[in-house]
Scaffold this active site. Structure first.
Site, mmCIF file in Angstrom:
data_model
loop_
_atom_site.group_PDB
_atom_site.id
_atom_site.type_symbol
_atom_site.label_atom_id
_atom_site.label_comp_id
_atom_site.label_asym_id
_atom_site.label_seq_id
_atom_site.Cartn_x
_atom_site.Cartn_y
_atom_site.Cartn_z
ATOM 1 N N SER A 87 0.837 -1.206 0.000
ATOM 2 C CA SER A 87 0.000 0.000 0.000
ATOM 3 C C SER A 87 0.867 1.250 0.000
ATOM 4 O O SER A 87 2.006 1.222 0.429
ATOM 5 C CB SER A 87 -0.884 0.038 1.251
ATOM 6 O OG SER A 87 -1.583 -1.153 1.406
HETATM 7 N N1 SAH Z 1 0.455 -5.226 4.231
HETATM 8 C C1 SAH Z 1 1.108 -5.652 3.040
HETATM 9 C C2 SAH Z 1 0.262 -5.404 1.821
HETATM 10 C C3 SAH Z 1 -0.091 -6.692 1.216
HETATM 11 S S1 SAH Z 1 -1.218 -6.645 -0.126
HETATM 12 C C4 SAH Z 1 2.481 -5.056 2.893
HETATM 13 O O1 SAH Z 1 2.876 -4.180 3.672
HETATM 14 O O2 SAH Z 1 3.188 -5.488 1.989
HETATM 15 C C5 SAH Z 1 -2.495 -7.661 0.521
HETATM 16 C C6 SAH Z 1 -2.122 -9.064 0.868
HETATM 17 O O3 SAH Z 1 -3.292 -9.694 1.370
HETATM 18 C C7 SAH Z 1 -1.653 -9.912 -0.300
HETATM 19 O O4 SAH Z 1 -0.378 -10.394 -0.038
HETATM 20 C C8 SAH Z 1 -2.681 -11.046 -0.369
HETATM 21 O O5 SAH Z 1 -2.117 -12.298 -0.714
HETATM 22 C C9 SAH Z 1 -3.175 -11.058 1.067
HETATM 23 N N2 SAH Z 1 -4.466 -11.710 1.293
HETATM 24 C C10 SAH Z 1 -5.602 -11.647 0.554
HETATM 25 N N3 SAH Z 1 -6.567 -12.400 1.123
HETATM 26 C C11 SAH Z 1 -6.033 -12.925 2.259
HETATM 27 C C12 SAH Z 1 -6.515 -13.799 3.273
HETATM 28 N N4 SAH Z 1 -7.763 -14.309 3.272
HETATM 29 N N5 SAH Z 1 -5.689 -14.143 4.278
HETATM 30 C C13 SAH Z 1 -4.412 -13.674 4.316
HETATM 31 N N6 SAH Z 1 -3.894 -12.874 3.388
HETATM 32 C C14 SAH Z 1 -4.687 -12.490 2.371
#
Ligand code: SAH
Length: 267
Positions: A110
């Site tokens: 993000s």
């Molecule tokens: N906070 C992260 C942003 C990740 S983007 C950072 O700082 O990099 C969102 C993430 O949510 C992705 O990696 C995706 O795989 C994950 N995601 C989506 N659905 C999910 C679920 N049900 N459980 C765990 N992770 C999930």
């Protein structure tokens, strides 16, 4: 040969009793541990953007403050975590711009203003007032681990769940040098929350769903706050804030956002 436990503390499985997070022994003089008297500690060798990045980050923090982030704790955390260490080498020069960046497998980190905004909303949870701060945070969507590193500076314990094994591993590698013993990485379906760490003062989702998974509400402490991108009544994704009070759940829908979709299951 005995296998040395890695950092950060790691819990790999959901279901059953969770393994106790294992903590490595940090040698004296290593980051996070004071030097033994009389033993000189070599200065850290700047790598890549290295020391220059501090100035770039300071400018990012100024922009965040100008953009309305008022929490000193959030600004301090954003200034401390080296975002460039969490993105691919080719993207390092964009690491402190206010932009989301790809982290592989179609997922994105993000933009800093959104990370800071969500963290500030969590810190405004009723239970975090009066200087008590946040005890336990659940993050759904570890991704590359950047936001977890920011949250680690704002709460005593951070439980972060990722459903994609490759990103779970990537986050572990990214976070290892930071030696954050209060970050617990879990490979699992975050739609189920993570019951073993509950109740949480704060729950934050980095992926957007169509509705709020019930386990998140169940695992939120009284006085706790949940912030999650969710599709609203007009079919557009917006930040949903849910406070759990003694009387029940209070919801408010805030500004529009664009997050990757929340999916179920592990892949
Ligand atoms: N906070 C992260 C942003 C990740 S983007 C950072 O700082 O990099 C969102 C993430 O949510 C992705 O990696 C995706 O795989 C994950 N995601 C989506 N659905 C999910 C679920 N049900 N459980 C765990 N992770 C999930």
């Amino acid at each position: 040969m005995q296998k040395r436990p890695g950092f950060p503390a790691r819990i790999d499985t959901l279901g059953g009793s969770p393994a106790r997070p294992m903590l490595s022994k940090i040698p004296p003089g290593a980051p996070g541990r004071p030097a033994r008297a009389g033993v000189p500690v070599p200065a850290p060798i700047p790598q890549g953007l290295g020391l220059d990045s501090a100035a770039v980050r300071a400018r990012m923090v100024q922009r965040l403050a100008a953009g309305g982030i008022a929490s000193p704790a959030v600004l301090q955390a954003m200034g401390a975590v080296e975002r460039h260490r969490f993105v691919d080498t080719a993207l390092v020069n964009q690491a402190y711009e206010d932009t989301s960046l790809p982290i592989g497998l179609g997922q994105t980190i993000s933009k800093p203003s959104v990370v800071a905004r969500m963290a500030a909303l969590l810190l405004a949870a009723p239970c975090a007032q009066g200087g008590r701060g946040l005890a336990r945070i659940l993050e759904v969507g570890t991704g590359c681990g950047y936001q977890a590193a920011v949250l680690a500076r704002l709460a005593r314990e951070v439980y972060t769940v990722e459903r994609l094994r490759a990103l779970h591993e990537k986050a572990r590698n990214n976070l290892r040098p930071l030696r954050l013993a209060n970050v617990h990485l879990i490979l699992g379906d975050g739609m189920l929350g993570y019951a073993a760490g509950a109740p949480y003062d704060a729950i934050i989702s980095a992926a957007g769903g169509d509705s709020l998974p019930q386990p998140w509400c169940d695992q939120l402490a009284v006085g706790g706050r949940l912030v999650a991108p969710t599709v609203g009544p007009h079919g557009r994704q917006a930040l949903l804030v849910v406070d759990r009070t003694a009387q029940g759940l209070q919801q408010q829908m805030l500004e529009a956002v664009h997050f990757v979709p929340l999916k179920s299951g592990i892949a």
